[in-house]
Structures are given as structure tokens and as C-alpha cells.
Design a protein around this motif. Sequence first.
Motif, PDB file in Angstrom:
ATOM      1  N   ARG A   1      24.315   3.029   9.475  1.00 27.85           N
ATOM      2  CA  ARG A   1      25.119   3.460   8.335  1.00 27.85           C
ATOM      3  C   ARG A   1      25.133   2.475   7.153  1.00 27.85           C
ATOM      4  NH1 ARG A   1      31.551   4.566   8.223  1.00 27.85           N
ATOM      5  NH2 ARG A   1      31.531   2.439   8.993  1.00 27.85           N
ATOM      6  N   ILE A   2      25.369   1.199   7.451  1.00 32.07           N
ATOM      7  CA  ILE A   2      25.480   0.216   6.359  1.00 32.07           C
ATOM      8  C   ILE A   2      24.154   0.077   5.613  1.00 32.07           C
ATOM      9  CG2 ILE A   2      24.958  -1.845   7.750  1.00 32.07           C
ATOM     10  CD1 ILE A   2      27.080  -3.338   6.026  1.00 32.07           C
ATOM     11  N   LEU A   3      23.058   0.402   6.319  1.00 30.42           N
ATOM     12  CA  LEU A   3      21.738   0.247   5.701  1.00 30.42           C
ATOM     13  C   LEU A   3      21.444   1.363   4.693  1.00 30.42           C
ATOM     14  CD1 LEU A   3      19.794  -0.942   8.870  1.00 30.42           C
ATOM     15  CD2 LEU A   3      20.941  -2.325   7.124  1.00 30.42           C
ATOM     16  N   ASN A   4      22.321   2.373   4.652  1.00 32.60           N
ATOM     17  CA  ASN A   4      22.241   3.356   3.566  1.00 32.60           C
ATOM     18  C   ASN A   4      22.644   2.735   2.244  1.00 32.60           C
ATOM     19  OD1 ASN A   4      21.457   5.391   5.292  1.00 32.60           O
ATOM     20  ND2 ASN A   4      23.585   6.058   5.682  1.00 32.60           N
ATOM     21  N   TYR A   5      23.434   1.670   2.332  1.00 31.13           N
ATOM     22  CA  TYR A   5      23.941   1.028   1.104  1.00 31.13           C
ATOM     23  C   TYR A   5      23.300  -0.330   0.846  1.00 31.13           C
ATOM     24  CZ  TYR A   5      27.409   4.626   1.940  1.00 31.13           C
ATOM     25  OH  TYR A   5      28.002   5.838   2.179  1.00 31.13           O
ATOM     26  N   ILE A   6      22.789  -0.932   1.908  1.00 35.78           N
ATOM     27  CA  ILE A   6      22.108  -2.222   1.762  1.00 35.78           C
ATOM     28  C   ILE A   6      20.678  -2.028   2.262  1.00 35.78           C
ATOM     29  CG2 ILE A   6      22.023  -4.622   2.519  1.00 35.78           C
ATOM     30  CD1 ILE A   6      25.038  -4.474   3.028  1.00 35.78           C
ATOM     31  N   GLU A   7      19.743  -2.098   1.359  1.00 34.72           N
ATOM     32  CA  GLU A   7      18.352  -1.840   1.719  1.00 34.72           C
ATOM     33  C   GLU A   7      17.727  -3.077   2.375  1.00 34.72           C
ATOM     34  OE1 GLU A   7      14.526   0.400   1.215  1.00 34.72           O
ATOM     35  OE2 GLU A   7      16.643   0.940   1.378  1.00 34.72           O
ATOM     36  N   PRO A   8      17.340  -2.979   3.645  1.00 35.75           N
ATOM     37  CA  PRO A   8      16.730  -4.150   4.286  1.00 35.75           C
ATOM     38  C   PRO A   8      15.235  -4.262   3.949  1.00 35.75           C
ATOM     39  CG  PRO A   8      16.958  -2.372   5.869  1.00 35.75           C
ATOM     40  CD  PRO A   8      17.466  -1.835   4.561  1.00 35.75           C
ATOM     41  N   ASP A   9      14.737  -5.500   3.977  1.00 38.48           N
ATOM     42  CA  ASP A   9      13.286  -5.680   3.861  1.00 38.48           C
ATOM     43  C   ASP A   9      12.625  -5.438   5.210  1.00 38.48           C
ATOM     44  OD1 ASP A   9      13.139  -6.648   1.058  1.00 38.48           O
ATOM     45  OD2 ASP A   9      14.453  -8.212   1.862  1.00 38.48           O
ATOM     46  N   LYS A  10      13.320  -5.887   6.244  1.00 40.45           N
ATOM     47  CA  LYS A  10      12.775  -5.685   7.594  1.00 40.45           C
ATOM     48  C   LYS A  10      13.886  -5.292   8.549  1.00 40.45           C
ATOM     49  CE  LYS A  10       8.504  -8.206   7.596  1.00 40.45           C
ATOM     50  NZ  LYS A  10       8.211  -9.597   7.176  1.00 40.45           N
ATOM     51  N   VAL A  11      13.519  -4.552   9.552  1.00 35.75           N
ATOM     52  CA  VAL A  11      14.469  -4.159  10.591  1.00 35.75           C
ATOM     53  C   VAL A  11      13.923  -4.598  11.943  1.00 35.75           C
ATOM     54  CG1 VAL A  11      15.592  -2.205  11.735  1.00 35.75           C
ATOM     55  CG2 VAL A  11      15.271  -2.167   9.252  1.00 35.75           C
ATOM     56  N   HIS A  12      14.789  -5.258  12.737  1.00 39.19           N
ATOM     57  CA  HIS A  12      14.381  -5.660  14.077  1.00 39.19           C
ATOM     58  C   HIS A  12      15.309  -5.002  15.085  1.00 39.19           C
ATOM     59  CE1 HIS A  12      12.163  -8.875  12.038  1.00 39.19           C
ATOM     60  NE2 HIS A  12      13.272  -9.044  11.323  1.00 39.19           N
ATOM     61  N   VAL A  13      14.749  -4.632  16.189  1.00 45.58           N
ATOM     62  CA  VAL A  13      15.582  -4.025  17.224  1.00 45.58           C
ATOM     63  C   VAL A  13      15.669  -4.979  18.399  1.00 45.58           C
ATOM     64  CG1 VAL A  13      15.979  -2.013  18.655  1.00 45.58           C
ATOM     65  CG2 VAL A  13      14.774  -1.775  16.479  1.00 45.58           C
ATOM     66  N   LEU A  14      16.888  -5.366  18.690  1.00 45.14           N
ATOM     67  CA  LEU A  14      17.126  -6.294  19.781  1.00 45.14           C
ATOM     68  C   LEU A  14      17.534  -5.490  21.005  1.00 45.14           C
ATOM     69  CD1 LEU A  14      17.288  -9.413  20.210  1.00 45.14           C
ATOM     70  CD2 LEU A  14      19.720  -9.246  19.697  1.00 45.14           C
ATOM     71  N   VAL A  15      16.745  -5.634  22.047  1.00 48.17           N
ATOM     72  CA  VAL A  15      17.061  -4.925  23.281  1.00 48.17           C
ATOM     73  C   VAL A  15      16.934  -5.913  24.429  1.00 48.17           C
ATOM     74  CG1 VAL A  15      16.358  -3.093  24.869  1.00 48.17           C
ATOM     75  CG2 VAL A  15      16.304  -2.687  22.411  1.00 48.17           C
ATOM     76  N   ASN A  16      17.986  -6.001  25.200  1.00 49.91           N
ATOM     77  CA  ASN A  16      17.934  -6.823  26.400  1.00 49.91           C
ATOM     78  C   ASN A  16      17.466  -8.253  26.120  1.00 49.91           C
ATOM     79  OD1 ASN A  16      18.287  -7.312  29.072  1.00 49.91           O
ATOM     80  ND2 ASN A  16      16.315  -6.426  29.715  1.00 49.91           N
ATOM     81  N   GLY A  17      17.948  -8.821  25.012  1.00 47.86           N
ATOM     82  CA  GLY A  17      17.682 -10.226  24.744  1.00 47.86           C
ATOM     83  C   GLY A  17      16.344 -10.522  24.081  1.00 47.86           C
ATOM     84  N   ARG A  18      15.625  -9.450  23.710  1.00 47.69           N
ATOM     85  CA  ARG A  18      14.334  -9.658  23.032  1.00 47.69           C
ATOM     86  C   ARG A  18      14.233  -8.749  21.821  1.00 47.69           C
ATOM     87  NH1 ARG A  18      11.784  -9.221  28.120  1.00 47.69           N
ATOM     88  NH2 ARG A  18      11.222 -11.285  28.908  1.00 47.69           N
ATOM     89  N   ILE A  19      13.417  -9.166  20.866  1.00 42.28           N
ATOM     90  CA  ILE A  19      13.134  -8.245  19.769  1.00 42.28           C
ATOM     91  C   ILE A  19      12.051  -7.297  20.243  1.00 42.28           C
ATOM     92  CG2 ILE A  19      12.214  -8.038  17.438  1.00 42.28           C
ATOM     93  CD1 ILE A  19      13.809 -10.522  16.745  1.00 42.28           C
ATOM     94  N   ALA A  20      12.466  -6.046  20.459  1.00 44.22           N
ATOM     95  CA  ALA A  20      11.569  -5.076  21.075  1.00 44.22           C
ATOM     96  C   ALA A  20      10.660  -4.429  20.039  1.00 44.22           C
ATOM     97  CB  ALA A  20      12.387  -4.008  21.796  1.00 44.22           C
ATOM     98  N   ARG A  21      11.149  -4.406  18.819  1.00 45.46           N
ATOM     99  CA  ARG A  21      10.360  -3.747  17.788  1.00 45.46           C
ATOM    100  C   ARG A  21      10.773  -4.260  16.424  1.00 45.46           C
ATOM    101  NH1 ARG A  21       7.972   1.989  18.557  1.00 45.46           N
ATOM    102  NH2 ARG A  21       7.965   1.033  20.586  1.00 45.46           N
ATOM    103  N   SER A  22       9.842  -4.378  15.525  1.00 49.03           N
ATOM    104  CA  SER A  22      10.152  -4.736  14.147  1.00 49.03           C
ATOM    105  C   SER A  22       9.438  -3.767  13.222  1.00 49.03           C
ATOM    106  CB  SER A  22       9.679  -6.159  13.833  1.00 49.03           C
ATOM    107  OG  SER A  22      10.385  -7.093  14.613  1.00 49.03           O
ATOM    108  N   GLY A  23      10.045  -3.541  12.071  1.00 51.91           N
ATOM    109  CA  GLY A  23       9.414  -2.616  11.136  1.00 51.91           C
ATOM    110  C   GLY A  23      10.104  -2.657   9.794  1.00 51.91           C
TER     111      GLY A  23
END
Lengths: 461, 252
Positions: free
Chosen positions: B206-228
Motif C-alpha cells: 500500500r505505501i508503495l502506491n505513494y512512495i515509488e521504490p527504485d528496488k523491491v526486495h522480498v525477505l522470506v525466512n531470513g533471506r532475500i528471496a527475490r529482488s526486482g
Amino acid sequence: MTETTAINDFYRTTFEQCGQEGFLDQPEAVRQMRHSAMDRFVQLGFPTTRMEAWRNTSVEPVAALEFHLPVEASPIDPRTIEPFSLRDSFQAMVAGGRLVPDQLPHDGLPQGVVIRGLADALKRIPEQVLPHLGRYADFNEQAFVALNTAFLSDGVFIQVPEGTLLKQPIHVIYLSTHATALVNHNSQLPIITHPRTLVVAGDNSRLTVIEHYVSLSGGTRLTEANGGLTFTNAVTEITAGAGSIVDYVRVQQESDDAAHIATVQTHQESDSQVGMHTITIGGKLVRNDVNTILAGEGAEVAMNGLYLVKGRQHVDNHTRIDHAAPNCTSTENYRGIMDDRGHGIFNGRIVVHPKAQKTNATQSNRNMMLSDTAMVNTDPQLEIYADDVKCTHGSTVGQIDEETMFYFLSRGIDRETARRLLIHGFTQEIISRIEADSVRMSVDKLVSQWLPDGQDSINVS
Amino acid sequence: MLEIKNLHVSVEGTEILKGIDLRVKAGELHAVMGPNGSGKSTFAQVLAGRDTYGITTGEVIYNGQNLLELTPEERSREGVFLSFQYPVVIPGVNNTYFLQAAVNAQRKHRGEEEIDAVDFLALIKEKIKLVQLDEGFLNRPVNEGFSGGEKKRNEILQMLTLEPKLAILDETDSGLDIDALKTIAEGVNGFRSPERAFLVITHYQRILNYIEPDKVHVLVNGRIARSGGPELAHELEEKGYGWIQAEETPNN
């Protein structure tokens, strides 16, 4: 003969001797009261830890020594008390248990307001003093009140007539160590003083009174003269007339080797609003008995206390609020900070009498421990004999919270500053309740000086 | 600005972060997303220096310095700021005084003159407008009696006043109504600059609708599982975290 009896005999002998010195011109009623009180003290003796109300506090250090009355007053250098002065106040001073006449306020007192020495008042206006003196503080049950009453000679009498609003606070300074210079060149005698204060607030009057108990510090020869042993046994009686508003602030910052035993007894008529703030900073062995009786319907009391205990200080706070009439409110807040090997005690008793329906009483005691070797006892006691009553109480003991500390650190504030701010913040819950701005700021300054690495004052407003 | 290499963190014997690698350049805003319990808050707190978390291995370089060697207060003075998920209430400590003490700690660290109470009040009265909090909050004890939204606005007020180089916002959006969310997003957007970097840690897109990120990382189980890029956040919003978790599980 036991040691206790010997000490009682000592006070009895002292009592009989002081018949010759300064006590003779008292009204007959006072002399009789003093005699009864002396008899009662000899019967009661000093309290022992076998008594419930004294189980955490041994008065052995004062019971085992012969404390002498100061003999004569010596002049006060006004500069020595300058640091204790409060701006825009009516100031009076008691040194060695006696009023210092040239320090009484002269100008600006509203019509009918009386601030004068108790001895002087007993001589000149006994009809205003006698109806109240000794009527509230009970010497039949409390040994230290009995002892104070037996040796009652001087102190302060304050009276504000009906309907009079006194804007400026009345500030009474009680100098304990000054008494040490008064003994006839015998520098080794421990000194006892029995300051007595009587405050009579007329119906619908308003006033603020500060009692400020201090020792002259700075390694003066006065304190060296008797090894610093002073024993202040103070009694204050306050009567708050119907609809009156009284804010009473008691600050005790005697030297860290003084014994200080205090009894404050307030009597409240209907719809009176009284604040009682007991701030304990100094003293080695301290006992505060602070009590009020809500005698008239609709009376309110805010009973607040702050005890700052370090070194090897022992500070025992006993409070008692008697709800004796319906529809009264009491709000009690005591906060303690214990450091080093300090020992703090809070014992708060609330008694709701059978006819005190619709009582609203809340009590809270919180304690902050700054060292592993400090100690605190907290003991709320509710006695409720009425059925339509709202009473709550709670007490906590804790240390500085690490999560809170991390919040400070994460903002770049170092651990020591954070600690000081947190401790100071903890005291604000009590200090902020003092009505008069100048008094509140002055108390805040004293408390700030107590803080670890104390600076003069922390600007929080 | 920030380079994290193979960061492992354990709490009471349980490994929470299991090898995080992340590079954030000045001027960038990275979102770190993840389900509950993925280690997001631990990650934020470790960067700010909370000592209850045990770093077992790894490296964090911040502007050429080994960040892990700095105390929390040094990190702050060097320009790292953490907006707390649960801001702490500090009874009896005035909000303005608290923030002034923080600003002066930073100034002292930089060898600058401390700001006095009068100048600071003028400064903070300007800043508080940006987060749309009433000036009355300045005279209250820190966070005492503040609503959830008011606490978060107060965090952003602290950020705007301390002017960090690296701001880590830990679930700053959680529990906010839409107006508060927009205000906070505006505060952040107005504060973005080529010298500054942000880590926005959030559960929701939701907050990213108002704040445009340059990168997004997904943290799952203590690791960055995906970046984009920002599109990854939208994908998560649609599909939830389940599909990434499912892909991760066999690797464990």
C-alpha cells in the motif's frame, strides 16, 4: 535498667530542666499538654521494629543517643540561606527549632494573614492558636509526636482568614545544622530540634506553603563541630477550612548524616482541596508520616511523594488517608528512585470509614532501581468499611527499560544523558503536580541537582 | 552508501537472518517486503545497532565505514535513522527537548555549535507542519498519549529534523489511516534527495502506491528471496507471499 529506660529518663530530665528556659511564659493549656505528652512519651518509648508500623525502620541510631536541645540562637548570615530562597514568596526561617524574628516578612501581607513565630503567637494571640495546636497530630499514639509536643516551644504559625486568597507562596526554611553552633561550646553533643508548624486555612481561603528543611552544607565548621549528628523531629498540623484550597509542599534536603522524623497531619473540612507533596532528598535516617483526614463531605486530597535515595540513606514513607465523610476523593502518587545501597519504603494506608459512601480513592507507587544493592519495600493497605466505594491501587518496582534506552541511543543521545533524562522524567510525574510555578521550578532544580552527574537544571518546558 | 554482505543474525540461538546481501546507493529508495516473521524488523534493528541481536557473521559497510563496529548512538550521529515500528513512550521527557538533545548530539559529533532552545523551537515549528501534527505535541512527553498515527508522524518529524543520510522506516505504514499514510508519504517524498538513501520495510504494498521504490526486495525466512523493480511489489499485492515461500522451501 534497660537502655531505653535510660534514654527516656534522659528526655524526662531534659524536660524538667527546660522548665527554666523559655518555656515558662507559655499558656497554661500548652504547659499541661506538654506534661501529658512527656508522660505519654515515657510510656510509649521509641518505637521498635517489632511494631508493625516500624518493622522496616529501626530508630536505634537516634534512640541510643542522648540528643540535646540547642541552647541559644546565634545570628544568621543572610548570605548562607540565599541559595534556599524562593522568589516572590513570603519567607520565614526557623533555626535550631526557633523562629528567626528578623527574617519574618513585613510588607505586602493581606489583611488578617498571620505569619509569625509559634512562641510569639502563643504569647500574643493564644486565642487563635490554642483551638488548633495539638488537636490534629495525636501524641497519645505516636511517640515522636509526643516527644515533639513535650518539647514544643517554637516554630511557625500561619493563618489565612476566611475568603482570603494568598497568591504568593509562604516559604518556611528550617535550618537544622545551624543548631549545632548553639550548644555552649561543647562541640560533641548531638542536637535535637522539635520544629512545630501550625497552618490554619480559613473557609474558602487559598494558599501555598512550602516547608524546606535544610542543613548548611559546604563542610562548614558547624557540621564538623558535632560530627554532623542532628536529629530533626518535626511536626506540622494543617487545618483546611470548608472550601479552602491548600497546596503544601515539604522539601527535605538535610545533610546525608542527619536523622529526620516528620509527622504531618492534615484535617480537611467539606469541599476543601489539599495537595500534599513530600519531597525527600536528604537525610540518613528519614521517616515521613504524612496523613490527612477527609472529615467533611466533598473534600479532596492529592497526596504526592518523591523520594530520592542513595548512598546508605534510609527513607521510610508512611501515609494514611482517612475517608471519614461521604463523597471525598483521594489521589495518591508516590515515586521513588533508589541508588547505591539506599533503602526506600512506601507504606500507604487508606481507611474508608463506614459512613464514607461514594469514596473515590486511587493510590499508585512506582519505584525505579538504579543499582543492584538498593532496596525498596512497597506496601499498600486498604481498609474499607463502606460498600459504595471506588478504590484502586498499584505498585511497581523496575529498572531503566533497555528498549527505552535504545530509543535514546538510536537518536544519537549517549547513555549517560539518556539515563539522566529518564530519571528526571520519572520525577516529573510528581513535580508537575505542584501548583505554584515558582515552587515547582525550584523543586525541579533541587531534584535535577540530585541526578547522576547532576547539572543545575534540565530545561523541560 | 550501504553494502550488506552475507549477514547472519541469531536471537537466543535461533537464526533469524540467514545471509542477507544488499546494496543501496545514495539517492535510492529500496523497499524490503516480506511476510510476518521473515526477519524484517530484526534486519532494521540490527542496522540501527540494537545489541540484543547477535550477529554471527557478515559485513555491513556504510559510507566506507564498518557499521557494525559503531555503537547505536554513533550510527545515529553518522546519519543512520530508524523509524520505529513501535515508537517508545518516554514519560516526563518533553518531545522538543528530546529532539533538541538528539540534534545537539549530532552537531557536537560533527564539531558544530549546539543549537539553542529558541532557534530549535523555530526550526521544529517549521518541520512539524510537514507532518501535520499540532504544535501542542511539541510540549508533551515523547509519544505519551499519542495515537498510533501520531506516533508515526512524530517519528517522521524526528527524521526530518535529524536529516539522516540513511533512513530506515520499519513498518511506518502499519496501522495508519489513508490520510496519515499520505502525509507520511509526502514527508518521505519531499525528503528524497541524491545524497540520501531509504530502506522502507513493509508488509503491505500500500505505501508503495505513494512512495515509488527504485528496488523491491522480498525477505522470506531470513533471506532475500527475490529482488526486482516496483512491479514486484504489485505482483506481491496480487499473489501474496505464498508463491515465493513455496519456491524457497525446497532450498532450505
